[in-house]
Write an enzyme that holds these catalytic residues in place. Structure first.
Site, PDB file in Angstrom:
ATOM      1  N   SER A   1      64.900  57.875  14.455  1.00  0.00           N
ATOM      2  CA  SER A   1      65.982  58.617  15.127  1.00  0.00           C
ATOM      3  C   SER A   1      67.212  57.714  15.087  1.00  0.00           C
ATOM      4  CB  SER A   1      65.577  58.871  16.579  1.00  0.00           C
ATOM      5  OG  SER A   1      66.713  59.166  17.364  1.00  0.00           O
TER       6      SER A   1
ATOM      7  N   TYR B   1      61.782  55.706  24.800  1.00  0.00           N
ATOM      8  CA  TYR B   1      61.936  56.476  23.557  1.00  0.00           C
ATOM      9  C   TYR B   1      62.761  55.698  22.532  1.00  0.00           C
ATOM     10  CZ  TYR B   1      63.124  60.091  20.208  1.00  0.00           C
ATOM     11  OH  TYR B   1      63.285  60.803  19.037  1.00  0.00           O
TER      12      TYR B   1
END
Ligand SMILES: NC(=O)c1ccc[n+]([C@@H]2O[C@H](COP(=O)([O-])OP(=O)(O)OC[C@H]3O[C@@H](n4cnc5c(N)ncnc54)[C@H](OP(=O)(O)O)[C@@H]3O)[C@@H](O)[C@H]2O)c1
Length: 267
Positions: free
Chosen positions: A140, A153
């Site tokens: 990401s 995360y």
């Protein structure tokens, strides 16, 4: 000629489902992994009818420690070898680290980091022996910065990027390549599941998947889909890390806390 097989984690929806469609469309048999067995069976039906390949649903909860071993046993039972591995399954928790359910966060590390590493570890030797393999790890843009209120995360995705780039370098010339896909906000169930709203600017999932899929076939090391995401990554390299962290924190601060801070200013 024997058909090659792709294993896709998180194939029940979002980017993973689109990756499975792309692989099937190119004639690869597909092993479909996720928790939702019904969705995997539906996808199996669609892929087999539409693309005349074989699809194998393997329902598994990757947050469970023995899940990768069970998947490998099932592959062995069905005499399947994996030529393309798409480590896509992942999810995010959001909020203050001190307040998030610890089990959820440990599960997040297990899915985003441990299962991805274990699948790669266990499937790589076979690829090396056969002199061919393609691995895609989905990170990401979060990998490029610390992310207050989504701290675990962001850290899991930093791991995925670092691990993928290092392994790609180790495997140079082996016939096996490792690609890291670096999506920005993408229109999937991801935000709903993380309990946050989808940002105004986001990309359709099939475009993100297509960029990652092509990059994987070509053996590219890092694929960042979209000019906006490329600009974010470039900016993250220029800004001082502390400032970058503060900006990410400001953008992700839970709404009530932003309002409390604003009310305090008014007082
Ligand atoms: N959407 C975005 O904006 C965005 C941005 C950057 C990176 N990413 C990354 O892209 C990847 C795909 O996410 P997405 O956007 O497609 O989200 P999604 O629509 O929520 O899909 C996530 C997939 O992962 C699977 N999964 C989640 N937990 C699992 C578990 N415990 N065991 C097995 N499978 C599990 C889900 O299947 P089941 O629920 O059936 O298990 C689903 O198929 C993730 O790694 C995510 O971090 C997404």
């Amino acid at each position: 000629m024997l058909r090659k097989t792709a294993l896709i984690t998180g194939a029940s929806g979002g980017i993973g489902l689109d990756l499975a469609v792309l692989a099937a469309r190119d004639g690869f048999d597909c092993v479909l992994v996720a928790r939702d067995e019904k969705k995997l069976q539906e996808l199996q039906g669609v892929l087999e009818r539409r693309y005349h390949i074989k699809a194998y649903p393997i329902p598994a909860d990757l947050s469970e420690a023995g899940s990768v071993s069970s998947i490998l046993q099932e592959l062995e039972r069905q005499e399947l070898t994996v030529d393309l591995l798409f480590n896509n399954a992942g999810f995010a928790t959001s909020g203050r680290f001190a307040e998030i359910d610890p089990t959820e966060e440990l599960n997040e590390i297990q899915v985003n980091v441990v299962a991805l590493t274990e699948l790669t570890k266990r499937l790589l030797p076979g690829m090396l022996e056969r002199g061919f393999g393609r691995i895609l790890n989905v990170a990401s843009i979060a990998a490029y910065m610390p992310g207050p209120y989504m701290s675990v995360y962001y850290a899991t995705k930093a791991y995925v990027l670092s691990f993928s780039e290092a392994l790609a370098s180790e495997l140079k010339g082996s016939g096996v390549s490792v690609t890291c896909l670096v999506p920005g906000p993408t229109d999937t169930q991801f935000f709903d599941r993380a309990g946050i709203s989808l940002p105004f600017s986001h990309m359709p999932s099939h475009i993100v998947a297509f960029a990652g899929y092509l990059g994987t076939l070509k053996g590219k090391r890092v694929v960042i889909p979209g000019a906006g995401n490329m600009a974010t990554v470039a900016l993250s390299r220029l800004l001082p890390r502390r400032l970058l962290t503060e900006i990410a924190g400001r953008l992700q601060e839970p709404k009530e806390e932003t309002m409390d801070a604003e009310l305090a200013l008014v007082d």
